[in-house]
Design an enzyme around this catalytic site. Structure first.
Site, PDB file in Angstrom:
ATOM      1  N   ARG A  48       0.809  -1.220   0.000  1.00  0.00           N
ATOM      2  CA  ARG A  48       0.000   0.000   0.000  1.00  0.00           C
ATOM      3  C   ARG A  48       0.842   1.270   0.000  1.00  0.00           C
ATOM      4  NH1 ARG A  48      -2.356   1.002   4.484  1.00  0.00           N
ATOM      5  NH2 ARG A  48      -2.021  -0.954   5.593  1.00  0.00           N
ATOM      6  N   TYR A  99     -18.168  16.500 -14.669  1.00  0.00           N
ATOM      7  CA  TYR A  99     -18.224  15.036 -14.575  1.00  0.00           C
ATOM      8  C   TYR A  99     -19.202  14.642 -13.471  1.00  0.00           C
ATOM      9  CZ  TYR A  99     -16.647  10.334 -13.351  1.00  0.00           C
ATOM     10  OH  TYR A  99     -16.601   8.999 -13.056  1.00  0.00           O
ATOM     11  N   ASP A 170      -9.611  19.498 -13.118  1.00  0.00           N
ATOM     12  CA  ASP A 170      -9.735  18.196 -13.772  1.00  0.00           C
ATOM     13  C   ASP A 170      -9.272  18.379 -15.213  1.00  0.00           C
ATOM     14  OD1 ASP A 170     -10.577  15.899 -15.127  1.00  0.00           O
ATOM     15  OD2 ASP A 170     -12.297  15.617 -13.800  1.00  0.00           O
ATOM     16  N   LYS A 195      -9.088   7.443 -19.245  1.00  0.00           N
ATOM     17  CA  LYS A 195      -9.460   8.053 -20.511  1.00  0.00           C
ATOM     18  C   LYS A 195      -8.242   8.217 -21.429  1.00  0.00           C
ATOM     19  CE  LYS A 195     -13.630   8.562 -18.661  1.00  0.00           C
ATOM     20  NZ  LYS A 195     -13.453   8.283 -17.235  1.00  0.00           N
TER      21      LYS A 195
END
Length: 363
Positions: A48, A99, A170, A195
């Protein structure tokens, strides 16, 4: 990682960053480090806390955006990590068109009494600047999803900083090849790496890039990622880095295709409006209502009806099919993610479907 000159163009950085040093017998690509545990005594210790494959991806995207990058399990993991840092009862200014994952996260936090969300028309710079006065965080998309509105990032960032607020942009639609928000004053850049960065519709991944002068914020985000476990898969991160190697070629081709389609779309009788921000490969068109839009997305053979974007293939969808989409988005708006296919093939498929829409309107 290999030492790179700071003067390299973004296209060259996309190809060369995040690679091993140029030494005998080094691989050209960082291997996939499938390990949950590391030998004690270093910085990683456990899966992690870090991974060599993550580091390669983070180095590449960080160099492209001009900051320090952290990879996440998805774009939404990156979004919610940032929003969770906002103090109780603080105000977040955000676009009214954005979004849906971001808008829904803001609505959820507001419904639980955690924050106050102030949604604005991002193109009304004066109104956004005025809203910054009470904000702890200013969240920007430019261009917005799916309305494709463009924000004056530099002016808004300056006003937000004067009010003591952080600025997040973003940058999923524009990519760091077409826009670098940190250079315009942003503190944080967020990506759905699913994307354009990955580019092949086969990865779920997110990323946060923090401005170089926000070292404390980077440490906070790193610790939060380790604590919450919103860490990326190693194979997914490797695939995303592999996709980024051709980012400049894909963006150039997709953008050229999008721009070649614009005039044709504007002239077609079935299309009442074409929205394009002037750059990138996302185009939104408006046809005559819900039925026409639904007919359009069912009539094509090359264009794929799908909700994501930024892949090598061309996709589109009627955004108001989602109940959570803003009511200010027209029922007939179809968001188009133009891919890298031959543009004449794309137009032949699309125009045939649009002709069908026109014919259905004039029996």
């Amino acid at each position: 990682m290999a030492d790179l000159s700071p003067s390299l163009s973004p296209a060259t950085v996309a190809v060369t960053a995040g690679r091993p040093p140029h030494e005998p017998d080094q691989p050209l690509n960082v291997p996939i480090a499938m390990a949950s545990t590391f030998v004690a005594g270093g910085d990683r210790e456990y899966g992690r806390y870090g991974n060599p494959t993550w580091s390669a991806f983070e180095d590449a995207l960080g160099r492209l955006e001009g900051g320090r990058c952290l990879a996440y399990s998805s774009g939404m993991a990156a979004v919610t990590t940032i929003l969770d840092l906002v103090g109780h009862d603080a105000t977040v200014v955000a676009p009214r068109h954005a979004y849906q994952g971001s808008i829904m996260s803001l609505a959820d936090l507001e419904a639980r009494g955690r924050i106050k969300a102030h949604l604005v028309d991002i193109e009304d710079t004066a109104a956004v600047v005025a809203a910054c006065a009470d904000a702890a965080l200013v969240w920007l998309e430019s261009p917005t999803n799916p309305a494709l509105e463009v924000a004056d990032i530099e002016t808004i960032a300056a006003a937000a900083h004067e009010a003591g607020a952080y600025v997040v942009v973003d940058n999923t639609f524009a990519t760091p090849l077409l826009q670098q928000p940190i250079a315009l004053g942003a503190d944080i850049v967020v990506h759905s790496a699913t994307k354009y960065l990955s580019g092949h519709s086969d990865v779920l991944l997110g990323a946060i890039v923090v401005a170089p002068d926000q070292a404390e914020l980077y440490d906070v985000l790193l610790n939060r990622r380790s604590l919450t476990g919103s860490t990326p898969g190693t194979f997914e991160t490797w695939l995303a880095l592999r996709g980024m190697r051709t980012l400049h070629l894909r963006v150039e081709r997709a953008q050229a295709n999008a721009q070649a389609l614009l005039a044709r779309l504007e002239e077609h009788a079935a299309v009442s409006e074409v929205r394009y921000p002037g750059f990138g490969a996302i185009v939104s068109i408006v046809v005559d209502g819900e039925l026409a839009a639904d007919l359009l997305v069912r009539k094509t053979k090359l264009w794929v009806h799908a909700t994501s974007l930024g892949g090598v293939e061309s996709t589109f969808e009627r955004r108001r099919r989602w109940k959570t989409e803003a009511k200010t988005i027209p029922e007939g708006l179809v968001r188009m993610s133009v891919g890298i296919e031959d543009v004449e093939d794309l137009w032949a498929d699309l125009s045939t479907a649009l002709d069908g829409v026109t014919a259905s309107r004039n029996p």
